[in-house]
Write a protein that holds these residues in place. Structure first.
Motif, PDB file in Angstrom:
ATOM      1  N   ILE A 356      18.038   4.258   9.223  1.00 49.30           N
ATOM      2  CA  ILE A 356      17.571   3.732   7.907  1.00 49.30           C
ATOM      3  C   ILE A 356      16.280   2.871   8.719  1.00 49.30           C
ATOM      4  N   LEU A 357      16.412   2.102   9.693  1.00 47.43           N
ATOM      5  CA  LEU A 357      15.361   1.356  10.163  1.00 47.43           C
ATOM      6  C   LEU A 357      14.079   1.859  10.348  1.00 47.43           C
ATOM      7  N   ALA A 358      14.265   3.017  10.837  1.00 47.76           N
ATOM      8  CA  ALA A 358      13.104   3.903  11.200  1.00 47.76           C
ATOM      9  C   ALA A 358      12.544   4.259   9.877  1.00 47.76           C
ATOM     10  N   ARG A 359      13.358   4.709   8.865  1.00 48.00           N
ATOM     11  CA  ARG A 359      12.723   4.969   7.660  1.00 48.00           C
ATOM     12  C   ARG A 359      11.923   3.692   6.914  1.00 48.00           C
ATOM     13  N   LEU A 360      12.365   2.626   7.413  1.00 49.83           N
ATOM     14  CA  LEU A 360      11.906   1.483   6.542  1.00 49.83           C
ATOM     15  C   LEU A 360      10.548   1.164   6.781  1.00 49.83           C
ATOM     16  N   ASP A 361       9.893   1.601   7.814  1.00 47.49           N
ATOM     17  CA  ASP A 361       8.579   1.259   8.611  1.00 47.49           C
ATOM     18  C   ASP A 361       7.780   1.528   7.274  1.00 47.49           C
ATOM     19  N   ALA A 362       7.445   2.623   6.833  1.00 42.59           N
ATOM     20  CA  ALA A 362       6.514   2.974   6.162  1.00 42.59           C
ATOM     21  C   ALA A 362       6.469   2.211   4.542  1.00 42.59           C
ATOM     22  N   PRO A 363       7.778   2.246   4.051  1.00 45.01           N
ATOM     23  CA  PRO A 363       7.943   1.516   2.775  1.00 45.01           C
ATOM     24  C   PRO A 363       7.644   0.229   2.774  1.00 45.01           C
ATOM     25  N   ILE A 364       8.325  -0.578   3.751  1.00 47.32           N
ATOM     26  CA  ILE A 364       7.789  -2.040   3.857  1.00 47.32           C
ATOM     27  C   ILE A 364       6.574  -2.309   4.157  1.00 47.32           C
ATOM     28  N   GLY A 365       5.592  -1.225   4.962  1.00 53.05           N
ATOM     29  CA  GLY A 365       4.450  -1.824   5.097  1.00 53.05           C
ATOM     30  C   GLY A 365       3.501  -1.396   3.757  1.00 53.05           C
ATOM     31  N   HIS A 366       3.915  -0.430   2.867  1.00 50.97           N
ATOM     32  CA  HIS A 366       3.343  -0.270   1.660  1.00 50.97           C
ATOM     33  C   HIS A 366       3.504  -1.272   0.673  1.00 50.97           C
ATOM     34  N   LEU A 367       4.788  -1.887   0.834  1.00 52.49           N
ATOM     35  CA  LEU A 367       5.088  -2.940  -0.206  1.00 52.49           C
ATOM     36  C   LEU A 367       4.421  -4.115   0.329  1.00 52.49           C
ATOM     37  N   LEU A 368       4.174  -4.652   1.586  1.00 50.88           N
ATOM     38  CA  LEU A 368       3.559  -5.776   2.035  1.00 50.88           C
ATOM     39  C   LEU A 368       1.844  -5.707   1.740  1.00 50.88           C
ATOM     40  N   ARG A 369       1.354  -4.441   2.088  1.00 45.07           N
ATOM     41  CA  ARG A 369      -0.185  -4.405   1.592  1.00 45.07           C
ATOM     42  C   ARG A 369      -0.311  -4.556   0.039  1.00 45.07           C
ATOM     43  N   ASN A 370       0.550  -3.988  -0.688  1.00 43.04           N
ATOM     44  CA  ASN A 370       0.516  -4.095  -2.185  1.00 43.04           C
ATOM     45  C   ASN A 370       0.455  -5.351  -2.426  1.00 43.04           C
ATOM     46  N   ALA A 371       1.545  -6.275  -1.879  1.00 44.16           N
ATOM     47  CA  ALA A 371       1.645  -7.699  -2.287  1.00 44.16           C
ATOM     48  C   ALA A 371       0.372  -8.555  -1.945  1.00 44.16           C
ATOM     49  N   VAL A 372      -0.145  -8.229  -0.860  1.00 47.39           N
ATOM     50  CA  VAL A 372      -1.723  -8.947  -0.278  1.00 47.39           C
ATOM     51  C   VAL A 372      -2.483  -8.347  -1.307  1.00 47.39           C
ATOM     52  N   ASP A 373      -2.565  -7.038  -1.612  1.00 50.79           N
ATOM     53  CA  ASP A 373      -3.875  -6.578  -2.551  1.00 50.79           C
ATOM     54  C   ASP A 373      -3.644  -6.779  -3.922  1.00 50.79           C
ATOM     55  N   HIS A 374      -2.487  -6.785  -4.464  1.00 53.40           N
ATOM     56  CA  HIS A 374      -2.179  -6.852  -5.873  1.00 53.40           C
ATOM     57  C   HIS A 374      -1.652  -8.232  -6.258  1.00 53.40           C
ATOM     58  N   GLY A 375      -0.734  -8.628  -5.403  1.00 52.58           N
ATOM     59  CA  GLY A 375       0.188  -9.870  -5.741  1.00 52.58           C
ATOM     60  C   GLY A 375      -0.737 -11.390  -5.667  1.00 52.58           C
ATOM     61  N   ILE A 376      -1.133 -11.262  -4.251  1.00 51.98           N
ATOM     62  CA  ILE A 376      -1.677 -12.514  -3.903  1.00 51.98           C
ATOM     63  C   ILE A 376      -3.300 -12.880  -4.280  1.00 51.98           C
ATOM     64  N   GLU A 377      -3.472 -13.880  -4.932  1.00 50.96           N
ATOM     65  CA  GLU A 377      -4.872 -14.096  -5.704  1.00 50.96           C
ATOM     66  C   GLU A 377      -5.607 -14.559  -4.487  1.00 50.96           C
TER      67      GLU A 377
END
Length: 784
Positions: A356-377
């Motif tokens: 599961i930890l190996a599979r989490l790498d890409a999803p967490i990366g996407h969520l973090l980039r999404n938060a920086v780009d879309h979430g943070i002003e």
């Protein structure tokens, strides 16, 4: 196969491994120093990491690595002495040096000569860039993720030749190099010795093992745990034997008293006394042996449990192992977008299954980039909203109710729900009336659809609608869920709920046609017991009320093609599965409770079995099938669309009557997989099936019970199939009993040998199909 242990690895491989851990420490330390330049602990950690890398690089002869680590160490020393303050400009260049150290340890495309050519130029450029940054101010530098050469080119272009700044940079670089040359020479031998000592120490304590080996170890330890618990029923039978011996002793005592009263001769009295003495001795011996058996049972169960726990722990890794580089990635993406963003990680010690930890790498990366780009002003918007200019993203991991929770949240502007509704309508995913009625949770789920994005333009970071789709697909693969929540002006949260491990699942056990089946609890919405008067018929199908809406009721027996419902009394046991418009209630015979099951993958030769995900063993060693809930939902929808859905009725009486007339088949096979496959095929067609684990077991069964057909393998322990058939044909009462041989032996002489022994059919396991076997059974004994 196991990989070689670290003591057998080359020095270059050891350096690469050390570079990986030390550059991670440098990245983490530099990001902390960017937030707090006066953090002495982080400065000390960075200096130690650079010093260790310098010594290790010198051992393997990587002069470029020695130079980079050397000037970085000197930079940290100056910062410790208060002669240099590390700000963003210096941090950018130091991070570039960290990346360069990684490239030296792992050259592009494995080109070892890279360090001597292109790498040497990058090293020289980095040294100059660091010297310039150490004499400059705090103007923003290019993102640290960029290669070092362009950074230096821009820095050098900004400093005119023969200018005071250029001279200062050169003097600073020369002074730094000269001032610490003696210290480096003294430190190198100790660093080399330390590196070699660490390598030997690590090699003696750890070994690299393949994932398949760990999976097999866990599977075997799970079977060992099951087997260790089989002593309990044996111990119980020994207790019964002890009681029977005691009763026999009492009977002998009464007999001796009666004979004494009748005046029996002394020889008979002495004989009875001897028998009683032997019986007492047997009882004493049995008591001693039972005590030893109980002690062995406790030790065996305890040892097997510890073995299983240790094997399971080998699959678990701390969440920290999957977070390396995330803080750096968030910082660099923020700088590229002109935003100041910080990542805060908590729960790093949370244990997670390595798969599961190996599979989490890409999803967490996407969520973090999404938060920086879309979430943070951007900074101006945050200042206008009264927020700190630096945005904050939190990544949390924790265990809750036997599940793993991963929470990615930001303190940004939140999701514009009105804009989301307009985007859904504009992309023709739904109409305005339906979208207006959707709840916030239902509306936010549109973000998980493939190619869905709120951005009208595509950038390097977002706009293609791929990120959240990747997250949703990963969660489906590991039986997880996601919940999105947002508050306008305060931020957005993505909560991922996943199983702790893919090897062990928490399951709901149910009985279907007197067979246990397991539903993974992660896919069970609720369990209910419905009275018959709570069921209604709408448009020809049975429904019941569930959370204010009507849910279709389906018999699990029809989905699995397993007999008829055997409900207890007037209530129907129901398992609610699915989601949204695809939610259904499955009627089962009864609930058996919850269990933690060790997942046993099915033999690949069986292919994909409809509605079945995997297998497992119960504590008593009995097999149980783990159901594929998503597959069952699809099966229900197929039955519904084809108009074949049957009403849920109480079939207890009908089945009881039919059970008396059902034809009985004995399946004799030492392979659990084949035995269960044949049993289920025949049971699904209505036959009553009894199984035997080898020829001797089968022979005992046919002598004591009545059967209409025997299906047997050939190669089995204690007695093979040919011997079994031969014995049956010699017994007058079994000569006419039909026999079918199903074996892996496919040579003509094997077939002829089976038929000569008296078999009526001979099938090879590699060639027969379900229908051909069932048709042969019908040909021999007729329908069930």
């Amino acid at each position: 196969m196991s990989s070689p242990d670290l003591s057998q690895m080359s020095m270059l491989d050891l350096f690469r491994q050390e570079a990986e851990s030390q550059t991670q420490a440098l990245n983490a330390g530099l990001l902390s120093l960017e937030q707090n330049p006066a953090a002495t602990d982080e400065l000390e950690a960075c200096m130690r990491a650079a010093h260790s890398l310098k010594g290790a690089a010198r051992i393997v002869g990587l002069e470029g690595g020695v130079k980079i680590a050397h000037v970085m160490e000197d930079c940290f020393v100056l910062a410790q002495q208060g002669k240099l303050e590390l700000r963003r400009r210096q941090i950018d260049v130091l991070l570039t040096g960290t990346d360069l150290l990684n490239r030296i340890a792992n050259p592009p495309d494995g080109d070892e000569a890279w360090a001597e050519h292109a790498g040497k130029r990058e090293v020289d450029s980095f040294e100059l860039a660091l010297a310039i940054a150490m004499t400059g101010g705090d103007e923003p530098a290019p993102p640290a993720a960029r290669p070092a050469a362009p950074v230096v080119a821009r820095e050098a272009a900004a400093v005119p030749a023969n200018s005071p700044a250029q001279e200062t940079a050169a003097i600073a670089l020369t002074a730094i190099t000269a001032a610490t040359a003696g210290m480096a020479a003294l430190a190198a031998p100790s660093a080399a010795a330390q590196t070699q000592m660490d390598a030997r120490d690590i090699g003696s304590r750890s070994v690299r093992v393949s994932a398949d080996n760990l999976d097999r170890l866990l599977s075997l330890s799970g079977e060992s745990l099951v087997e260790s618990r089989r002593l309990k029923p044996f111990s119980a039978s020994m207790l019964r034997l002890k009681r029977m011996q005691r009763e026999a002793g009492h009977s002998l005592e009464l007999l001796q008293q009666q004979l004494s009263g009748l005046g029996a001769d002394d020889s008979l009295q002495l004989a009875l006394a001897d028998v009683r003495a032997v019986m007492a001795q047997c009882q004493h011996m049995l008591s001693d042996q039972m005590g030893e058996l109980d002690a062995f049972d406790r030790r065996s169960v305890n040892l097997s449990q510890r073995l299983y726990d240790e094997a399971l722990a080998c699959r678990m890794r701390p969440f920290a192992d999957g977070t390396h580089g995330l803080a750096r990635m968030v910082r660099d993406v923020g700088h590229e977008l002109g935003k100041s963003v910080r990542l805060e990680i908590s729960g790093t010690a949370t244990q997670i299954d390595r798969d599961i930890l190996a599979r989490l790498d890409a999803p967490i990366g996407h969520l973090l980039r999404n938060a920086v780009d879309h979430g943070i002003e951007d900074g101006a918007a945050r200042r206008a909203a009264g927020k700190p200019e630096q945005g904050l993203i939190r990544l949390k991991a924790r265990h809750s109710a036997g599940m793993l929770l991963i929470d990615v949240s930001d303190d940004g502007a939140g999701i514009d729900l009105e804009r989301l509704r307009q985007t859904v309508v504009r992309r023709k995913l739904s109409n305005e009336e339906t979208v207006a009625r959707l709840s916030e949770a239902e509306l936010l789920e549109f973000l998980l659809l493939p190619s869905f994005s709120l951005r009208d333009t595509v950038t390097e970071i977002s706009g293609r609608g791929v990120g959240l789709d990747v997250v949703a697909n990963m969660l489906k693969e590991v039986r997880g869920t996601i919940r999105i929540s947002t508050v306008a002006g305060q931020g957005t949260s993505f909560l991922l709920q996943l199983p702790l491990t893919l090897s062990v699942i928490r399951s709901l056990l149910v009985s279907i046609d007197n067979e246990p089946y397991a539903f993974p609890l992660a896919y069970v919405n609720r369990t209910l017991e419905l009275r018959r008067d709570q069921l209604a018929v709408l448009e020809g199908y049975q429904h019941f009320d569930f959370d204010g809406r009507q849910i279709g009721l389906v018999s699990a027996h029809q989905v699995l093609q397993r007999g008829a419902l055997r409900s207890q009394g007037d209530a129907v046991a129901v398992v609610v599965i699915g989601e949204h418009d695809h939610t259904y209630g499955l009627a089962v015979d009864r609930f058996l409770g919850e269990r933690m099951l060790v997942v046993q993958p099915l033999d690949t030769r069986l292919g994909k079995i409809p509605n079945v995900q995997a297998g497992a063993l119960m504590e008593d060693g009995a097999p149980v099938l783990i159901l594929d809930v998503a597959d069952m939902v699809r099966s229900v929808e197929k039955l519904t669309s084809a108009g074949q859905l049957e009403a849920v009725r109480d079939g207890t009486r009908g089945e009881a009557a039919a059970g008396q007339a059902r034809k009985r088949v004995l399946v004799v096979d030492d392979s659990l997989t084949v035995r269960e496959l044949e049993r289920k095929l025949l049971t699904n067609r209505g036959y009553q099936v009894v199984v035997a684990v080898d020829g001797m077991d089968g022979w005992n069964a046919v002598r004591t019970e009545k059967f209409d057909l025997v299906i047997t393998d050939i190669d089995m322990p204690r007695m093979d199939g040919i011997e079994l058939v031969t014995l049956m044909r010699r017994a007058p009462n079994l000569q006419s009993l039909p026999v079918m041989i199903v074996s892996y032996k496919d040579r003509e002489e094997d077939r002829q040998r089976g038929l000569d022994a008296g078999a009526d059919y001979y099938f090879t396991k590699s060639s027969f199909h379900d229908e051909s076997l069932l048709q042969a059974v019908v040909d021999l004994i007729g329908a069930a």
